[in-house]
Enzyme design. Sequence first.
Site, short mmCIF file in Angstrom:
data_model
loop_
_atom_site.label_atom_id
_atom_site.label_comp_id
_atom_site.label_asym_id
_atom_site.label_seq_id
_atom_site.Cartn_x
_atom_site.Cartn_y
_atom_site.Cartn_z
N ASP A 229 -7.51 -9.26 -1.15
CA ASP A 229 -6.09 -8.94 -1.00
C ASP A 229 -5.23 -9.88 -1.85
OD1 ASP A 229 -6.31 -6.80 0.79
OD2 ASP A 229 -6.34 -8.13 2.53
N LYS B 59 -10.79 -9.09 10.22
CA LYS B 59 -10.78 -9.99 9.07
C LYS B 59 -11.08 -11.44 9.44
CE LYS B 59 -7.69 -7.24 6.16
NZ LYS B 59 -6.46 -7.24 5.34
#
Length: 277
Positions: free
Chosen positions: A107, A70
């Site tokens: 997210d 990420k």
Amino acid sequence: MATEIGRRAAVLGSPIAHSLSPVLHRAAYGELGLADWTYDLFDVDEAALPGFIAGLGPEWAGLSLTMPLKRAVIPLLDEISETAASVEAVNTVVCTDDGRRVGDNTDIPGMVAALRERGIEQVESAAILGAGATASSALAALARICTGEVVAYVRSEARAAEMRQWGERLDVEVRTADWADAERALSAPLVIATTPAGTTDALSKAVPERPATLFDVLYDPWPTALAARWSGYGGAVVSGLDLLVHQAVLQVEQMTGRAPAPLDVMRKAGEHALDGR
């Protein structure tokens, strides 16, 4: 994104075999009538990521990213969203029609959407259990819905310092406390558990008789001991599957250009897959 035939998408990470993302995205493609779209998984570590990104052809619509990629992906992209920049983490790459690679983080809005689905629009205060990467995303989500203090329960002063720094960066009032006092977190209006499996099991005995809302980011195995006791006492529980589905909905919409993505269909597919494990 345009939705011409033969488009590809995938989830990357290492390890990756456990990922539910293919189940969720393929269910969405089926419901949306995207018969020629494919979604795969690839075990890719940080060393292999640059080559994988460089090899993406025009058939690629996007990527989902999990650990440990990420942050590593950011220098490989043409642009990242403000949301992704706020936590220095990208979990979504959209391949645009003009060949650019654009990173985003679903997210954070996924957490907000999962809470909203349970009727949680705003809270006066909250507690976070843990201080890893998911905790920073939780703080970013709380920046949108929490009007007061967030208490983060952590195991070391180094982690505490990191959480205070994230709070300053995200404009969230963060106070840190020692993990030994984590039972106190359970009386908060919203508790977000971001720790690995088993970490919060010992806390289950301390759940108050009238708990408020627990957001436990785990989904396998489920329920956790904490979530089971919480729901047993009548408290509201948001699961890691809720988060996974809501963030995947946003990914599908960005990659395919089709909205809304079929939330219920995707959730049922995820539940069926977990039941089979």
